[in-house]
Design an enzyme around this catalytic site. Structure first.
Site, PDB file in Angstrom:
ATOM      1  N   ASN A  13       0.857  -1.188   0.000  1.00 50.01           N
ATOM      2  CA  ASN A  13       0.000   0.000   0.000  1.00 50.01           C
ATOM      3  C   ASN A  13       0.900   1.248   0.000  1.00 50.01           C
ATOM      4  O   ASN A  13       1.744   1.415   0.895  1.00 50.01           O
ATOM      5  CB  ASN A  13      -0.896  -0.042   1.245  1.00 50.01           C
ATOM      6  CG  ASN A  13      -1.829   1.138   1.322  1.00 50.01           C
ATOM      7  OD1 ASN A  13      -1.425   2.266   1.056  1.00 50.01           O
ATOM      8  ND2 ASN A  13      -3.069   0.900   1.691  1.00 50.01           N
ATOM      9  N   HIS A  16       0.941   6.215   1.912  1.00 58.56           N
ATOM     10  CA  HIS A  16       1.671   7.160   2.758  1.00 58.56           C
ATOM     11  C   HIS A  16       2.901   7.767   2.087  1.00 58.56           C
ATOM     12  O   HIS A  16       3.504   8.694   2.631  1.00 58.56           O
ATOM     13  CB  HIS A  16       1.940   6.545   4.129  1.00 58.56           C
ATOM     14  CG  HIS A  16       0.634   6.264   4.818  1.00 58.56           C
ATOM     15  ND1 HIS A  16      -0.285   7.264   5.042  1.00 58.56           N
ATOM     16  CD2 HIS A  16       0.058   5.118   5.221  1.00 58.56           C
ATOM     17  CE1 HIS A  16      -1.371   6.729   5.587  1.00 58.56           C
ATOM     18  NE2 HIS A  16      -1.189   5.434   5.702  1.00 58.56           N
ATOM     19  N   HIS A  49      -5.582   3.726  -1.812  1.00 54.68           N
ATOM     20  CA  HIS A  49      -6.906   4.097  -1.300  1.00 54.68           C
ATOM     21  C   HIS A  49      -7.201   5.543  -1.687  1.00 54.68           C
ATOM     22  O   HIS A  49      -6.556   6.468  -1.192  1.00 54.68           O
ATOM     23  CB  HIS A  49      -6.897   3.928   0.225  1.00 54.68           C
ATOM     24  CG  HIS A  49      -8.208   4.212   0.891  1.00 54.68           C
ATOM     25  ND1 HIS A  49      -8.371   4.094   2.253  1.00 54.68           N
ATOM     26  CD2 HIS A  49      -9.421   4.591   0.417  1.00 54.68           C
ATOM     27  CE1 HIS A  49      -9.627   4.394   2.583  1.00 54.68           C
ATOM     28  NE2 HIS A  49     -10.278   4.716   1.476  1.00 54.68           N
ATOM     29  N   ARG A  51      -9.347   8.245  -1.017  1.00 54.72           N
ATOM     30  CA  ARG A  51     -10.347   8.629  -0.013  1.00 54.72           C
ATOM     31  C   ARG A  51     -11.191   9.774  -0.542  1.00 54.72           C
ATOM     32  O   ARG A  51     -10.753  10.561  -1.391  1.00 54.72           O
ATOM     33  CB  ARG A  51      -9.659   9.062   1.292  1.00 54.72           C
ATOM     34  CG  ARG A  51      -8.959   7.931   2.020  1.00 54.72           C
ATOM     35  CD  ARG A  51      -8.434   8.402   3.363  1.00 54.72           C
ATOM     36  NE  ARG A  51      -9.492   8.425   4.350  1.00 54.72           N
ATOM     37  CZ  ARG A  51      -9.655   7.499   5.308  1.00 54.72           C
ATOM     38  NH1 ARG A  51      -8.795   6.503   5.435  1.00 54.72           N
ATOM     39  NH2 ARG A  51     -10.647   7.578   6.143  1.00 54.72           N
ATOM     40  N   ARG A  55      -6.956  12.883   0.897  1.00 49.74           N
ATOM     41  CA  ARG A  55      -5.892  13.334   1.802  1.00 49.74           C
ATOM     42  C   ARG A  55      -4.529  12.753   1.423  1.00 49.74           C
ATOM     43  O   ARG A  55      -3.510  13.323   1.766  1.00 49.74           O
ATOM     44  CB  ARG A  55      -6.229  12.999   3.252  1.00 49.74           C
ATOM     45  CG  ARG A  55      -6.160  11.541   3.563  1.00 49.74           C
ATOM     46  CD  ARG A  55      -6.379  11.275   5.028  1.00 49.74           C
ATOM     47  NE  ARG A  55      -7.771  11.494   5.401  1.00 49.74           N
ATOM     48  CZ  ARG A  55      -8.323  10.929   6.474  1.00 49.74           C
ATOM     49  NH1 ARG A  55      -7.601  10.153   7.257  1.00 49.74           N
ATOM     50  NH2 ARG A  55      -9.583  11.132   6.765  1.00 49.74           N
ATOM     51  N   GLU A  76      -8.624   0.675  -3.415  1.00 52.72           N
ATOM     52  CA  GLU A  76      -9.407   0.718  -2.181  1.00 52.72           C
ATOM     53  C   GLU A  76     -10.313   1.927  -2.204  1.00 52.72           C
ATOM     54  O   GLU A  76      -9.853   3.039  -2.533  1.00 52.72           O
ATOM     55  CB  GLU A  76      -8.443   0.901  -1.008  1.00 52.72           C
ATOM     56  CG  GLU A  76      -8.401  -0.252  -0.069  1.00 52.72           C
ATOM     57  CD  GLU A  76      -7.559   0.096   1.128  1.00 52.72           C
ATOM     58  OE1 GLU A  76      -7.949   0.995   1.890  1.00 52.72           O
ATOM     59  OE2 GLU A  76      -6.505  -0.518   1.282  1.00 52.72           O
ATOM     60  N   THR A 107      -8.360   3.628   8.400  1.00 53.60           N
ATOM     61  CA  THR A 107      -9.592   2.829   8.364  1.00 53.60           C
ATOM     62  C   THR A 107      -9.692   2.041   9.667  1.00 53.60           C
ATOM     63  O   THR A 107      -9.051   1.012   9.826  1.00 53.60           O
ATOM     64  CB  THR A 107      -9.566   1.900   7.130  1.00 53.60           C
ATOM     65  OG1 THR A 107      -9.146   2.676   6.007  1.00 53.60           O
ATOM     66  CG2 THR A 107     -10.921   1.314   6.865  1.00 53.60           C
ATOM     67  N   GLU A 157     -11.181  -9.202   3.091  1.00 59.20           N
ATOM     68  CA  GLU A 157      -9.910  -8.833   3.719  1.00 59.20           C
ATOM     69  C   GLU A 157     -10.206  -8.635   5.202  1.00 59.20           C
ATOM     70  O   GLU A 157     -11.047  -7.811   5.575  1.00 59.20           O
ATOM     71  CB  GLU A 157      -9.336  -7.557   3.089  1.00 59.20           C
ATOM     72  CG  GLU A 157      -8.032  -7.173   3.767  1.00 59.20           C
ATOM     73  CD  GLU A 157      -7.165  -6.222   2.945  1.00 59.20           C
ATOM     74  OE1 GLU A 157      -7.246  -6.246   1.704  1.00 59.20           O
ATOM     75  OE2 GLU A 157      -6.409  -5.471   3.572  1.00 59.20           O
ATOM     76  N   HIS A 200      -3.753  -4.367   7.786  1.00 59.32           N
ATOM     77  CA  HIS A 200      -3.857  -3.198   8.656  1.00 59.32           C
ATOM     78  C   HIS A 200      -2.928  -3.332   9.848  1.00 59.32           C
ATOM     79  O   HIS A 200      -3.091  -4.229  10.672  1.00 59.32           O
ATOM     80  CB  HIS A 200      -5.281  -2.907   9.151  1.00 59.32           C
ATOM     81  CG  HIS A 200      -5.453  -1.430   9.431  1.00 59.32           C
ATOM     82  ND1 HIS A 200      -5.014  -0.847  10.595  1.00 59.32           N
ATOM     83  CD2 HIS A 200      -5.936  -0.441   8.670  1.00 59.32           C
ATOM     84  CE1 HIS A 200      -5.255   0.454  10.535  1.00 59.32           C
ATOM     85  NE2 HIS A 200      -5.804   0.732   9.372  1.00 59.32           N
TER      86      HIS A 200
HETATM   87  N1  PXP Z   1      -5.888  -3.096   3.965  1.00 56.54           N
HETATM   88  C1  PXP Z   1      -6.854  -2.154   4.015  1.00 56.54           C
HETATM   89  C2  PXP Z   1      -8.215  -2.519   3.532  1.00 56.54           C
HETATM   90  C3  PXP Z   1      -6.579  -0.856   4.492  1.00 56.54           C
HETATM   91  O1  PXP Z   1      -7.561   0.071   4.547  1.00 56.54           O
HETATM   92  C4  PXP Z   1      -5.268  -0.543   4.881  1.00 56.54           C
HETATM   93  C5  PXP Z   1      -4.946   0.849   5.350  1.00 56.54           C
HETATM   94  O2  PXP Z   1      -5.198   1.754   4.360  1.00 56.54           O
HETATM   95  C6  PXP Z   1      -4.300  -1.538   4.773  1.00 56.54           C
HETATM   96  C7  PXP Z   1      -4.628  -2.813   4.344  1.00 56.54           C
HETATM   97  C8  PXP Z   1      -2.860  -1.273   5.113  1.00 56.54           C
HETATM   98  O3  PXP Z   1      -2.720  -0.924   6.438  1.00 56.54           O
HETATM   99  P1  PXP Z   1      -1.333  -0.361   6.952  1.00 56.54           P
HETATM  100  O4  PXP Z   1      -1.050   0.878   6.180  1.00 56.54           O
HETATM  101  O5  PXP Z   1      -1.570  -0.141   8.399  1.00 56.54           O
HETATM  102  O6  PXP Z   1      -0.317  -1.441   6.662  1.00 56.54           O
END
Ligand code: PXP
Length: 249
Positions: A13, A16, A49, A51, A55, A76, A107, A157, A200
């Site tokens: 992901n 960030h 993602h 949003r 952001r 996402e 999330t 998931e 997550h």
């Molecule tokens: N899976 C989903 C569905 C998420 O919403 C997120 C966070 O955006 C992640 C995985 C990844 O989480 P993290 O950034 O904490 O590894």
């Protein structure tokens, strides 16, 4: 089963990277560059993602990722008409539907599927018809898993946030309870014909027991990897995560 059926995929992901870029309002660091590097370092897919408040990832990032990526994009999004139209325009490999609240930092919980089955069934159908593998981000809750199997999703998931938080805070009994919940949710979902993913908050310390769950097919990991890349580089962070996942199988 062949290795293809049982391999545990790593989705990276990149949200960030965009968070850091947006902190300055310019063009760097570029999330697409991070995605290309992640693919080279062993990511099987990229997750982003978009949003409602944009952001981190922005519309132009999704356009650029769809153009540039040679590995699957897991898009996402919240279950809104706006996001559905964007997904139908891009037709990504996968769509992961997540709950979204403006005031949350990330999330925080799973999607309420059981109480929203009719709407989600209508929402998912056109996405699935367009060829996307639709995934629902849910808590390890038997009621939500049964509901997920009834609305046309191919994948669930499972939210690993509570398990990871308990580990980080040294609440090891709670952590083990959360892990047991995730293990039984994975077995239940697989038994109902759903593919099982998780994510997550996962980090080097917490990935092993989740990767060891036999039904698990994909982990989506972002924040920790992007943070760790400050210290050891994205390539090394992804490589180490990949090795820990493989070692757990
Ligand atoms: N899976 C989903 C569905 C998420 O919403 C997120 C966070 O955006 C992640 C995985 C990844 O989480 P993290 O950034 O904490 O590894």
């Amino acid at each position: 089963m062949s290795e293809h059926d049982t391999k545990l995929r790593l989705g990276v992901n990149i949200d960030h990277v965009a968070t850091v870029r947006n902190a300055r309002g310019g063009h760097v660091p570029d999330p697409v560059r991070a995605a290309m590097l992640a693919a080279k370092a062993g990511a099987d897919g990229i997750t982003a993602h978009l949003r409602e408040d944009r952001r981190h990832i922005r519309d132009a990032d999704i356009d650029a990722l769809m153009q540039a990526l040679e590995i699957p994009l897991n898009f996402e999004m919240a279950a809104t008409e706006e996001m559905q139209a964007i997904a139908l325009r891009h037709r990504p490999h996968a769509v992961c539907i997540v709950p979204e609240r403006r005031e949350e930092r990330t999330t925080e919980g799973g999607l309420e599927v059981a109480g929203d089955k009719a709407r989600l069934t209508d929402f998912i159908a056109p996405l699935a018809e367009a060829g996307a593998r639709v995934s629902l981000f849910i808590a390890a809750d038997p009621t939500q898993i049964v509901a997920a199997s009834q609305v046309g999703a191919a994948v669930v998931e499972i939210h690993t946030g509570a398990y990871c938080d308990a580990h980080m805070e040294g609440r090891f009994e709670d952590r083990d309870l959360e892990l047991a919940r995730i293990q039984s949710a994975a077995e239940q979902a697989h038994g109902l014909g759903l593919e099982v993913h998780a994510g997550h908050g996962l980090a080097f310390d917490t990935v092993g027991p989740i990767a060891a769950i036999p039904e698990m097919r994909e982990l989506n990991i972002g924040h920790f990897l992007i943070g760790e890349s400050i210290f050891i580089g994205l390539d090394a962070a992804i490589g180490h995560m990949r090795r820990l996942m493989d070692a757990a199988r």
